[in-house]
Design a protein around this motif. Structure first.
Motif, short mmCIF file in Angstrom:
data_model
loop_
_atom_site.label_atom_id
_atom_site.label_comp_id
_atom_site.label_asym_id
_atom_site.label_seq_id
_atom_site.Cartn_x
_atom_site.Cartn_y
_atom_site.Cartn_z
N UNK A 247 0.95 -1.22 -0.25
CA UNK A 247 -0.07 0.20 -0.03
C UNK A 247 0.88 1.17 -0.06
N UNK A 248 0.67 2.35 -0.81
CA UNK A 248 1.29 3.52 -1.29
C UNK A 248 0.34 4.62 -0.88
N UNK A 249 0.66 5.61 -0.14
CA UNK A 249 0.18 6.72 0.10
C UNK A 249 0.40 7.90 -0.95
N UNK A 250 -0.29 8.63 -1.62
CA UNK A 250 -0.05 9.66 -2.49
C UNK A 250 -0.71 10.78 -2.31
N UNK A 251 -0.07 12.07 -2.04
CA UNK A 251 -0.76 13.30 -2.08
C UNK A 251 -0.92 13.63 -3.41
N UNK A 252 -2.26 14.04 -3.92
CA UNK A 252 -2.38 14.59 -5.33
C UNK A 252 -2.60 16.12 -4.96
N UNK A 253 -1.81 16.77 -5.59
CA UNK A 253 -1.84 18.33 -4.99
C UNK A 253 -2.61 19.10 -6.12
N UNK B 86 -0.84 -3.72 -6.12
CA UNK B 86 -0.25 -2.68 -5.09
C UNK B 86 -1.51 -1.65 -4.97
N UNK B 87 -1.57 -1.23 -4.06
CA UNK B 87 -2.91 -0.42 -3.51
C UNK B 87 -2.21 1.14 -3.43
N UNK B 88 -2.73 2.11 -4.29
CA UNK B 88 -2.45 3.41 -4.33
C UNK B 88 -3.48 4.24 -3.52
N UNK B 89 -3.08 4.63 -2.37
CA UNK B 89 -4.32 5.65 -1.74
C UNK B 89 -3.88 6.93 -2.24
N UNK B 90 -4.94 7.49 -3.03
CA UNK B 90 -4.65 8.78 -3.76
C UNK B 90 -5.42 9.97 -2.74
N UNK B 91 -4.61 10.65 -2.04
CA UNK B 91 -5.12 11.81 -1.08
C UNK B 91 -5.34 13.23 -1.62
N UNK B 92 -6.54 13.74 -1.84
CA UNK B 92 -6.56 15.15 -2.30
C UNK B 92 -6.05 15.98 -1.31
N UNK B 93 -5.20 16.85 -2.01
CA UNK B 93 -4.64 18.02 -1.33
C UNK B 93 -4.56 19.32 -1.96
N UNK B 94 -4.70 20.54 -1.41
CA UNK B 94 -4.54 21.84 -2.18
C UNK B 94 -3.04 22.72 -1.67
N UNK B 95 -2.88 23.55 -2.67
CA UNK B 95 -1.72 24.18 -2.48
C UNK B 95 -2.04 25.52 -2.93
N UNK B 96 -1.99 26.53 -1.88
CA UNK B 96 -2.31 28.07 -2.10
C UNK B 96 -1.20 28.92 -1.33
N UNK B 97 -0.08 29.25 -1.85
CA UNK B 97 0.88 29.85 -1.08
C UNK B 97 0.59 31.17 -0.56
N UNK B 98 -0.40 31.65 -0.81
CA UNK B 98 -1.02 33.12 -0.10
C UNK B 98 -1.52 33.11 0.93
N UNK B 99 -2.64 34.07 1.16
CA UNK B 99 -3.32 34.18 2.29
C UNK B 99 -4.60 32.99 1.99
N UNK B 100 -5.26 32.25 3.10
CA UNK B 100 -4.62 32.77 4.55
C UNK B 100 -3.61 31.65 5.18
N UNK B 101 -2.89 30.85 4.33
CA UNK B 101 -2.27 29.76 4.92
C UNK B 101 -0.60 30.02 4.47
#
Length: 206
Positions: free
Chosen positions: A3-9, A54-69
Motif C-alpha cells: 500500500x502506498x499513499x500519494x498526495x495529489x496536490x 499494489x494499492x495506491x491511496x490517492x489523497x487530495x491536497x490543495x496548495x495555495x501559497x498566499x492568504x490565509x495559509x
C-alpha cells in the motif's frame, strides 16, 4: 499486497478552494479514464487504485501559497470535519514535528505510529497513514511512560468521526473493546487472557 499513499496536490493559488469531495471526484474520474481495467473505489478521504496487487491511496491536497495559509500552504481533508473540510499542513515539515513530539514523549510516539499504522493495514487501511500520524502528533499524551500506556490512551480517545462508513465504525469499536478487555484482564492478573486480546486486536480482519 503493498500500500502506498500519494498526495495529489491541486494548485489553488487563484484563491478558489472547493470541498475535498470535489477533488476526490476529479481523482476518481482521472483514474477511471486512464486505468479503466483496474479496481478503483473511494474510501474516505482517498481514492484507492489497485494496480498489480499494489494499492495506491490517492489523497487530495490543495496548495495555495498566499492568504490565509502563508506558513502552511498545503491542506488535506480534516478528520475533525468527517473529511468534508480542510486542515492546513506542511508535509515537508511534518517529519520534524514528528521527531520533536517523539523526543518530548520519551521516544514513544514513533513506535506508537508504527503500531497504529500496522493495525490500520490489517483492517484494510480505514484511514490514511498521514491522517493517523497527524492525529497522534497533535494529541495530548500526558504523564505516560510506556508504549502500552500510549497505545491504550490512543484507543481511549480516538474516534473515526460521525458519518464514517459502518465497517470503519465497527472496526474502531472492535479495537476499543479488545483494549478494554485487555486492561481488565491485566487488572485481574490474567496476563494470558490479556495477551490473547492483544493478539485478536492485531490479527487481520477476515
Amino acid at each position: 499486497n503493498s500500500d502506498i499513499d500519494y498526495l495529489i496536490i491541486f494548485n489553488t493559488s487563484g484563491g478558489t478552494t472547493n470541498k475535498p469531495q470535489t477533488y476526490l471526484n476529479q481523482i476518481k474520474q482521472f483514474a477511471e479514464k486512464y486505468y479503466s481495467s483496474s479496481e478503483i473505489r473511494q474510501s474516505h478521504p482517498t481514492v484507492v487504485l489497485e494496480l498489480n496487487h499494489i494499492k495506491f491511496d490517492l489523497v487530495p491536497a490543495t496548495y495555495s501559497p498566499g492568504y490565509p495559509w502563508a506558513t502552511l500552504p498545503y491542506q488535506i481533508p480534516s478528520p475533525a470535519s468527517d473529511w468534508n473540510d480542510w486542515m492546513p499542513t506542511d508535509p515537508s515539515g511534518f517529519n520534524q514535528k514528528l521527531t520533536s513530539a517523539n523526543v518530548a514523549h520519551s521516544y514513544e510516539i514513533k513506535p506508537l505510529v508504527r503500531l497504529i499504522k500496522y493495525w490500520n493495514a490489517l483492517n484494510g487501511k480505514c484511514f490514511t497513514s498521514f491522517s493517523l500520524e497527524n492525529y497522534i502528533v497533535d494529541h495530548s499524551f500526558l504523564n505516560l511512560s510506556s508504549i502500552k500506556a500510549f497505545f491504550y490512551n490512543f484507543w481511549d480517545n480516538f474516534s473515526c468521526g460521525y458519518g464514517s462508513p459502518q465497517y470503519i465504525v465497527d472496526r474502531v469499536q472492535r479495537a476499543k473493546e479488545h483494549v478494554s478487555k485487555t486492561r481488565l484482564y491485566e487488572q485481574q492478573g490474567f496476563d494470558g487472557l490479556a495477551e490473547n486480546e492483544i493478539k485478536k486486536l492485531l490479527t487481520p480482519i477476515e
